[in-house]
Motif scaffolding. Sequence first.
Motif, PDB file in Angstrom:
ATOM      1  N   GLN A 170       0.830  -1.213   0.000  1.00 51.50           N
ATOM      2  CA  GLN A 170       0.000   0.000   0.000  1.00 51.50           C
ATOM      3  C   GLN A 170       0.862   1.259   0.000  1.00 51.50           C
ATOM      4  N   GLU A 171       1.919   1.257   0.812  1.00 47.55           N
ATOM      5  CA  GLU A 171       2.795   2.422   0.875  1.00 47.55           C
ATOM      6  C   GLU A 171       3.513   2.631  -0.461  1.00 47.55           C
ATOM      7  N   ALA A 172       3.972   1.540  -1.068  1.00 49.08           N
ATOM      8  CA  ALA A 172       4.650   1.643  -2.365  1.00 49.08           C
ATOM      9  C   ALA A 172       3.705   2.209  -3.418  1.00 49.08           C
ATOM     10  N   LEU A 173       2.485   1.739  -3.423  1.00 44.64           N
ATOM     11  CA  LEU A 173       1.501   2.220  -4.395  1.00 44.64           C
ATOM     12  C   LEU A 173       1.164   3.696  -4.152  1.00 44.64           C
ATOM     13  N   ALA A 174       1.033   4.084  -2.897  1.00 49.46           N
ATOM     14  CA  ALA A 174       0.732   5.488  -2.571  1.00 49.46           C
ATOM     15  C   ALA A 174       1.853   6.405  -3.060  1.00 49.46           C
ATOM     16  N   VAL A 175       3.090   5.990  -2.876  1.00 52.14           N
ATOM     17  CA  VAL A 175       4.224   6.794  -3.357  1.00 52.14           C
ATOM     18  C   VAL A 175       4.220   6.818  -4.883  1.00 52.14           C
ATOM     19  N   ALA A 176       3.991   5.673  -5.508  1.00 56.86           N
ATOM     20  CA  ALA A 176       3.995   5.588  -6.976  1.00 56.86           C
ATOM     21  C   ALA A 176       2.951   6.517  -7.582  1.00 56.86           C
ATOM     22  N   GLN A 177       1.832   6.651  -6.921  1.00 53.97           N
ATOM     23  CA  GLN A 177       0.769   7.508  -7.439  1.00 53.97           C
ATOM     24  C   GLN A 177       1.122   8.992  -7.342  1.00 53.97           C
ATOM     25  N   GLN A 178       2.147   9.325  -6.564  1.00 59.90           N
ATOM     26  CA  GLN A 178       2.605  10.712  -6.452  1.00 59.90           C
ATOM     27  C   GLN A 178       3.569  11.105  -7.568  1.00 59.90           C
ATOM     28  N   VAL A 179       4.092  10.123  -8.284  1.00 58.66           N
ATOM     29  CA  VAL A 179       5.012  10.413  -9.382  1.00 58.66           C
ATOM     30  C   VAL A 179       4.198  11.050 -10.508  1.00 58.66           C
ATOM     31  N   PRO A 180       4.692  12.151 -11.081  1.00 60.20           N
ATOM     32  CA  PRO A 180       3.946  12.790 -12.176  1.00 60.20           C
ATOM     33  C   PRO A 180       3.719  11.819 -13.342  1.00 60.20           C
ATOM     34  N   PRO A 181       2.585  11.955 -14.038  1.00 61.97           N
ATOM     35  CA  PRO A 181       2.294  11.074 -15.177  1.00 61.97           C
ATOM     36  C   PRO A 181       3.418  11.079 -16.210  1.00 61.97           C
ATOM     37  N   GLY A 182       3.637   9.904 -16.778  1.00 57.86           N
ATOM     38  CA  GLY A 182       4.681   9.730 -17.779  1.00 57.86           C
ATOM     39  C   GLY A 182       5.392   8.407 -17.577  1.00 57.86           C
ATOM     40  N   TRP A 183       6.490   8.235 -18.267  1.00 61.45           N
ATOM     41  CA  TRP A 183       7.203   6.951 -18.249  1.00 61.45           C
ATOM     42  C   TRP A 183       7.676   6.566 -16.856  1.00 61.45           C
ATOM     43  N   LEU A 184       8.123   7.537 -16.048  1.00 63.45           N
ATOM     44  CA  LEU A 184       8.608   7.194 -14.715  1.00 63.45           C
ATOM     45  C   LEU A 184       7.462   6.720 -13.818  1.00 63.45           C
ATOM     46  N   GLN A 185       6.298   7.309 -13.960  1.00 59.94           N
ATOM     47  CA  GLN A 185       5.145   6.828 -13.212  1.00 59.94           C
ATOM     48  C   GLN A 185       4.741   5.436 -13.699  1.00 59.94           C
ATOM     49  N   ASP A 186       4.798   5.216 -15.025  1.00 61.48           N
ATOM     50  CA  ASP A 186       4.483   3.876 -15.555  1.00 61.48           C
ATOM     51  C   ASP A 186       5.377   2.825 -14.910  1.00 61.48           C
ATOM     52  N   ILE A 187       6.666   3.129 -14.814  1.00 63.41           N
ATOM     53  CA  ILE A 187       7.630   2.197 -14.219  1.00 63.41           C
ATOM     54  C   ILE A 187       7.308   1.976 -12.744  1.00 63.41           C
ATOM     55  N   THR A 188       7.149   3.068 -12.019  1.00 65.47           N
ATOM     56  CA  THR A 188       6.949   2.991 -10.577  1.00 65.47           C
ATOM     57  C   THR A 188       5.654   2.263 -10.230  1.00 65.47           C
ATOM     58  N   LEU A 189       4.583   2.574 -10.955  1.00 67.54           N
ATOM     59  CA  LEU A 189       3.317   1.872 -10.717  1.00 67.54           C
ATOM     60  C   LEU A 189       3.429   0.384 -11.036  1.00 67.54           C
ATOM     61  N   ALA A 190       4.095   0.062 -12.139  1.00 67.77           N
ATOM     62  CA  ALA A 190       4.242  -1.351 -12.505  1.00 67.77           C
ATOM     63  C   ALA A 190       5.003  -2.118 -11.432  1.00 67.77           C
ATOM     64  N   LEU A 191       6.069  -1.532 -10.907  1.00 71.84           N
ATOM     65  CA  LEU A 191       6.828  -2.201  -9.854  1.00 71.84           C
ATOM     66  C   LEU A 191       5.998  -2.328  -8.577  1.00 71.84           C
ATOM     67  N   ALA A 192       5.368  -1.231  -8.172  1.00 70.98           N
ATOM     68  CA  ALA A 192       4.606  -1.243  -6.924  1.00 70.98           C
ATOM     69  C   ALA A 192       3.438  -2.225  -6.979  1.00 70.98           C
ATOM     70  N   GLN A 193       2.773  -2.312  -8.112  1.00 73.12           N
ATOM     71  CA  GLN A 193       1.604  -3.190  -8.227  1.00 73.12           C
ATOM     72  C   GLN A 193       1.972  -4.666  -8.116  1.00 73.12           C
ATOM     73  N   GLN A 194       3.209  -5.021  -8.417  1.00 75.76           N
ATOM     74  CA  GLN A 194       3.584  -6.438  -8.448  1.00 75.76           C
ATOM     75  C   GLN A 194       3.558  -7.094  -7.077  1.00 75.76           C
ATOM     76  N   ILE A 195       3.662  -6.300  -6.015  1.00 75.30           N
ATOM     77  CA  ILE A 195       3.677  -6.925  -4.680  1.00 75.30           C
ATOM     78  C   ILE A 195       2.321  -6.837  -3.984  1.00 75.30           C
ATOM     79  N   GLY A 196       1.355  -6.232  -4.627  1.00 81.46           N
ATOM     80  CA  GLY A 196       0.022  -6.114  -4.042  1.00 81.46           C
ATOM     81  C   GLY A 196      -0.795  -7.377  -4.250  1.00 81.46           C
ATOM     82  N   SER A 197      -1.997  -7.362  -3.711  1.00 77.72           N
ATOM     83  CA  SER A 197      -2.867  -8.536  -3.801  1.00 77.72           C
ATOM     84  C   SER A 197      -3.773  -8.517  -5.029  1.00 77.72           C
TER      85      SER A 197
END
Length: 171
Positions: free
Chosen positions: A50-77
């Motif tokens: 949850q914390e990883a996803l919350a931080v990832a959602q703060q990254v401005p839209p674009g390729w870096l957010q795509d990367i961060t969201l993809a990584l963060a989502q992999q450990i969620g349920s």
Amino acid sequence: MVQWLAIYLSGLSRLDEAEHAVRRAIELQPHAASYQTQLAIIEIQRGHAQEALAVAQQVPPGWLQDITLALAQQIGSDQSAADAALNTLIDKDADGAAYEIAQAYALRNDAKSTFAWLDRAWRQREGGVTGLLYDPFILRYKDDPRMAAFCKKVGLPTPAEVGAQNKSKST
């Protein structure tokens, strides 16, 4: 410089120190999105989905957010959200983020896809490949023969060679 210190420390699993360094970097440069990504990576290493996803959602839209969201989502349920985030990353950013796609597959424990994307990252000459020996996601395969073969192919020492080198320095 602070960001590289944080990456190095997180690679050593010194997560509290890494977080402190990243938070200091954010204080100094609050609009540098890559610091948010590093903070999300620290939370992923801690297993805090949850914390990883919350931080990832703060990254401005674009390729870096795509990367961060993809990584963060992999450990969620939510497997469908993880699949969607990874597919978005692949669809939008495969030509420049193959290394990060390999990281996402490593988080999924999908060795075959991890090494396929590492090969693609190498063919594309992505800079992330040079950091694989301290990448906590990729290093889960340090004992996999494909890791040693890949390291040799790209001109890096194998994890076993690094371990032996570190052991001889400590004695």
